[in-house]
Design an enzyme around this catalytic site. Structure first.
Site, PDB file in Angstrom:
ATOM      1  N   ASN A  13      35.449  41.419  48.051  1.00  5.68           N
ATOM      2  CA  ASN A  13      34.446  42.472  48.176  1.00  5.68           C
ATOM      3  C   ASN A  13      35.212  43.787  48.258  1.00  5.68           C
ATOM      4  O   ASN A  13      35.787  44.106  49.290  1.00  5.68           O
ATOM      5  CB  ASN A  13      33.609  42.242  49.443  1.00  5.68           C
ATOM      6  CG  ASN A  13      32.691  43.414  49.755  1.00  5.68           C
ATOM      7  OD1 ASN A  13      32.452  44.262  48.905  1.00  5.68           O
ATOM      8  ND2 ASN A  13      32.185  43.461  50.984  1.00  5.68           N
ATOM      9  N   LYS A  15      34.100  46.787  48.181  1.00  2.45           N
ATOM     10  CA  LYS A  15      33.400  47.898  48.847  1.00  2.45           C
ATOM     11  C   LYS A  15      33.549  49.172  48.001  1.00  2.45           C
ATOM     12  O   LYS A  15      33.571  49.070  46.786  1.00  2.45           O
ATOM     13  CB  LYS A  15      33.923  48.076  50.279  1.00  2.45           C
ATOM     14  CG  LYS A  15      33.977  46.736  51.021  1.00  2.45           C
ATOM     15  CD  LYS A  15      34.239  46.843  52.473  1.00  2.45           C
ATOM     16  CE  LYS A  15      34.233  45.446  53.091  1.00  2.45           C
ATOM     17  NZ  LYS A  15      34.401  45.461  54.527  1.00  2.45           N
ATOM     18  N   HIS A  99      25.037  42.700  53.295  1.00  5.12           N
ATOM     19  CA  HIS A  99      26.318  42.914  53.973  1.00  5.12           C
ATOM     20  C   HIS A  99      26.074  43.772  55.221  1.00  5.12           C
ATOM     21  O   HIS A  99      25.219  44.665  55.215  1.00  5.12           O
ATOM     22  CB  HIS A  99      27.302  43.613  53.038  1.00  5.12           C
ATOM     23  CG  HIS A  99      28.688  43.652  53.597  1.00  5.12           C
ATOM     24  ND1 HIS A  99      29.070  44.593  54.530  1.00  5.12           N
ATOM     25  CD2 HIS A  99      29.751  42.850  53.405  1.00  5.12           C
ATOM     26  CE1 HIS A  99      30.329  44.367  54.868  1.00  5.12           C
ATOM     27  NE2 HIS A  99      30.768  43.306  54.189  1.00  5.12           N
TER      28      HIS A  99
HETATM   29  P1  PGA Z   1      37.446  42.393  55.665  1.00  6.28           P
HETATM   30  O1  PGA Z   1      35.971  42.570  55.056  1.00  6.28           O
HETATM   31  O2  PGA Z   1      38.055  41.201  54.973  1.00  6.28           O
HETATM   32  O3  PGA Z   1      38.159  43.678  55.309  1.00  6.28           O
HETATM   33  O4  PGA Z   1      37.305  42.186  57.119  1.00  6.28           O
HETATM   34  C1  PGA Z   1      35.167  41.467  54.829  1.00  6.28           C
HETATM   35  C2  PGA Z   1      33.824  41.898  54.344  1.00  6.28           C
HETATM   36  O5  PGA Z   1      33.330  42.943  54.798  1.00  6.28           O
HETATM   37  O6  PGA Z   1      33.199  41.228  53.509  1.00  6.28           O
END
Ligand code: PGA
Length: 257
Positions: A13, A15, A99
Site C-alpha cells: 500500500n 499511500k 483503510h
Molecule cells: P505500515 O502501513 O506497514 O507502514 O505500518 C500499513 C498500512 O497502513 O496498510
C-alpha cells in the site's frame, strides 16, 4: 498461511507516495529481484495517477495492481472521486476499502465501507477490507467486539458466492506506520477471530477460503513469523513496500511451497 484452502496475498500500500518517475524506478529495481512468484499473489496498491503505468510495468512479473480507494456510486457529480468501473477498465484487480487513514481523515464510516464493498464486488474488483482497533480500544478489552462489528458491517448484504473475492486486512491502528508490530500471537488471535465471524455468517467452507491479511509495520524481519500463524494469509504493507528489496524479502517469506 494455509495454502491448501486459500490464497496467500502480499499487497503493498503505497499511500500518497511515489511519482510516476519514481514508480518507473521502483519497477526497474523490483523486477529482477522479484521474478515470478508462484506460491503467493503479489499486489501493489498505488496512487490513482500511477495505475496505468503500474499495470504495464509489472505485468510480466504477475504483480496485480490495486487502487487505494474508490467511490461507491457508479458515476455522477462527485468531484474528485473515482469509480470502480474507471479502475476496472485500467486493469485494476484489487481495491483497498476502509483503510484506517481514510476512516480517520476522510469520514469513511462502516456504512460507506459496506457500500464500497458492494460497489467493488458488483464491478468485478476484489476488495481488501481493512479493520482494526485503536490502542485505547485494545486496552479497554473491546478489540474482538469491535473487529467483529466492523467485519459484519462491511459484509452486510454480501452473498456467500461473492465471498471468494473478498480479502480482509486486520490492521491494528497502533501498529500502522509506528514501527510497532503486533506480536505474531496477537495477529494470529485476531485473524482467527475474524475467520470465526465469517464462519458464523457464511459457514465453514466459505470461512476457510477467505484470505485474511495482517498489516501494521510488517517488514522483512517479522514477516515470516507473522505468516507462520495459520490464520494470517498475507500482509498489507505500507512503509516496507516502498523499498524494492524489503518488499521482495516479504514476498519471499510468503512464497513458500
Ligand atoms: P505500515 O502501513 O506497514 O507502514 O505500518 C500499513 C498500512 O497502513 O496498510
Amino acid at each position: 498461511m494455509n495454502r491448501r484452502y486459500r490464497k496467500t496475498i502480499i499487497a503493498g500500500n503505497w499511500k500518497m507516495n511515489k511519482t510516476l518517475s519514481e514508480t518507473r524506478a521502483f519497477a526497474d529495481e523490483l523486477k529482477p529481484l522479484l521474478g515470478k512468484p508462484k506460491w503467493c499473489e503479489v499486489v501493489l496498491c498505488v496512487p490513482y495517477v500511477n495505475i496505468p503505468a503500474a499495470v504495464r510495468l509489472f505485468k510480466e512479473n504477475r504483480v496485480a495492481i490495486g487502487a487505494e480507494n474508490c467511490h461507491f456510486e457508479s458515476h455522477g457529480a462527485y468531484t474528485g472521486e473515482v469509480s470502480v468501473e474507471m479502475l476496472k477498465e485500467l486493469g485494476v484487480k484489487y481495491v483497498i476499502i476502509g483503510h484506517s487513514e481514510r476512516r480517520q481523515y476522510y469520514n469513511e464510516t462502516d456504512f460507506t465501507v459496506n457500500k464500497k464493498v458492494h460497489a467493488a464486488l458488483e464491478g468485478g474488483l476484489y476488495p481488501i477490507v481493512c479493520v482494526g482497533e485503536s490502542l485505547e480500544q485494545r486496552e479497554l478489552g473491546v478489540t474482538m467486539d469491535l473487529i467483529s462489528y466492523q467485519v459484519k458491517a462491511a459484509l452486510a448484504g454480501v452473498p456467500a458466492d461473492k465471498m471468494r473475492h473478498v480479502v480482509i486486512a486486520y490492521e491494528p491502528l497502533w501498529a500502522i506506520g509506528t514501527g510497532k508490530t503486533a506480536t505474531a500471537e496477537q495477529a494470529g488471535e485476531v485473524c482467527e477471530a475474524i475467520r470465526a465471524v465469517i464462519r458464523k455468517l457464511y459457514g465453514a467452507r466459505v470461512a476457510r477460503s477467505v484470505t485474511i491479511q495482517y498489516g501494521g509495520s510488517m517488514n522483512a524481519k517479522n514477516a515470516a513469523e507473522l505468516l507462520a500463524q495459520p490464520d494470517v494469509d498475507g500482509g498489507l504493507i505500507g512503509g516496507a513496500a516502498l523499498k524494492a528489496p524489503d518488499f521482495v524479502e516479504i514476498v519471499n517469506a510468503a512464497n513458500q511451497e
